[in-house]
Scaffold this active site. Structure first.
Site, short mmCIF file in Angstrom:
data_model
loop_
_atom_site.label_atom_id
_atom_site.label_comp_id
_atom_site.label_asym_id
_atom_site.label_seq_id
_atom_site.Cartn_x
_atom_site.Cartn_y
_atom_site.Cartn_z
N TYR A 290 0.82 -1.21 0.00
CA TYR A 290 0.00 0.00 0.00
C TYR A 290 0.85 1.26 0.00
O TYR A 290 2.04 1.24 0.33
CB TYR A 290 -0.94 0.02 1.21
CG TYR A 290 -0.25 0.30 2.51
CD1 TYR A 290 -0.12 1.61 2.98
CD2 TYR A 290 0.31 -0.72 3.27
CE1 TYR A 290 0.53 1.86 4.17
CE2 TYR A 290 0.96 -0.46 4.45
CZ TYR A 290 1.07 0.84 4.91
OH TYR A 290 1.73 1.10 6.08
N PHE B 62 2.21 9.73 3.44
CA PHE B 62 2.45 9.64 4.88
C PHE B 62 2.91 8.24 5.30
O PHE B 62 3.47 8.07 6.37
CB PHE B 62 1.22 10.08 5.69
CG PHE B 62 -0.01 9.24 5.45
CD1 PHE B 62 -0.20 8.04 6.11
CD2 PHE B 62 -0.98 9.68 4.57
CE1 PHE B 62 -1.34 7.28 5.90
CE2 PHE B 62 -2.13 8.93 4.35
CZ PHE B 62 -2.30 7.72 5.01
N ASP B 63 2.68 7.22 4.45
CA ASP B 63 3.12 5.87 4.79
C ASP B 63 3.04 4.99 3.55
O ASP B 63 2.21 5.23 2.67
CB ASP B 63 2.21 5.28 5.88
CG ASP B 63 2.78 4.02 6.52
OD1 ASP B 63 3.99 3.75 6.37
OD2 ASP B 63 2.01 3.31 7.18
N ILE C 103 -7.40 0.76 10.74
CA ILE C 103 -8.52 1.70 10.72
C ILE C 103 -9.73 1.04 10.03
O ILE C 103 -9.58 0.17 9.18
CB ILE C 103 -8.13 3.03 10.03
CG1 ILE C 103 -7.56 2.81 8.64
CG2 ILE C 103 -7.17 3.82 10.91
CD1 ILE C 103 -7.18 4.08 7.90
N TYR D 93 -8.74 8.30 10.85
CA TYR D 93 -8.27 8.67 12.18
C TYR D 93 -9.14 9.73 12.85
O TYR D 93 -8.77 10.26 13.90
CB TYR D 93 -6.81 9.13 12.11
CG TYR D 93 -5.89 7.97 11.77
CD1 TYR D 93 -5.48 7.08 12.76
CD2 TYR D 93 -5.47 7.75 10.47
CE1 TYR D 93 -4.66 6.00 12.46
CE2 TYR D 93 -4.65 6.68 10.15
CZ TYR D 93 -4.25 5.81 11.14
OH TYR D 93 -3.45 4.74 10.85
N PHE E 44 -5.60 5.85 -0.29
CA PHE E 44 -4.68 4.71 -0.31
C PHE E 44 -4.72 4.04 -1.67
O PHE E 44 -5.76 3.98 -2.32
CB PHE E 44 -5.09 3.66 0.73
CG PHE E 44 -4.87 4.09 2.14
CD1 PHE E 44 -3.64 3.91 2.76
CD2 PHE E 44 -5.90 4.67 2.87
CE1 PHE E 44 -3.45 4.29 4.07
CE2 PHE E 44 -5.71 5.06 4.18
CZ PHE E 44 -4.48 4.88 4.79
#
Length: 176
Positions: free
Chosen positions: A95, A105-106, A125, A151, A168
């Site tokens: 991902y 961010f990730d 999540i 979040y 995502f």
């Protein structure tokens, strides 16, 4: 002529019965049929009390996986077969997560391998559980999560701001 129409009627009833049984047992849905988006746009979210797991959105290929539109998915690469992982399955995904402005961010790292988690156990999540449970093996999808499925009001530390919509790209590569 009369015999041909009777034969057609019998064949129609047999095929309709098979399709009805497949739908009722969960083996047939708009998603497993791979219908064109132009057809999916006109389908309801349920039939005779059975949910199809999401209403298809407008042009652009986005599917709303929740009634409020808080989890949306666009299939980038279709998966194989019509099977989706069941709750409790351990799934493996590659991902990349971005904010609406495009900043990453990730993301998974090839040196560490794909990310694994138990589906439906609340270890990720909520939007991830919903989106990944709708994916077939090998499917790659763009998933948009509104804050209540990500979040929420608080965000996540200094990385994800409060009330952030997250985007995502998820590739389901394995489950067991």
């Amino acid at each position: 002529k009369r015999g041909n129409s009777s034969a057609f009627g019998i064949i129609f009833l047999v095929v309709a019965g098979i399709l009805g049984f497949a739908y009722y047992t969960g083996r047939l849905s708009p998603r497993t049929l791979h219908l064109p988006q132009s057809v999916l746009n006109h389908l309801p979210t349920s039939f005779m009390g059975h949910q199809w797991g999401g209403m298809m959105g407008p042009a652009g290929g986005m599917m709303m996986l929740t009634q409020d539109g808080g989890v949306q998915k666009q299939i980038l690469i279709p998966g194989a077969g019509g099977q989706v992982p069941r709750p409790g399955s351990t799934v493996s995904v590659w991902y990349k997560g971005t904010l609406v402005d495009g900043s990453v961010f990730d993301e998974t790292n090839p040196q560490r391998g794909p990310f694994q988690f138990q589906l439906g156990a609340g270890r990720v999540i909520q939007g991830w559980d919903i989106a990944v449970s709708s994916m077939t093996l090998g499917e790659k999808a763009k998933v948009i999560l509104s804050p209540q499925y990500a979040y929420g009001e608080q965000g996540a530390g200094n990385i994800i701001p409060p009330r952030a919509t997250l985007i995502f790209e998820i590739h389901l590569v394995h489950w067991e």
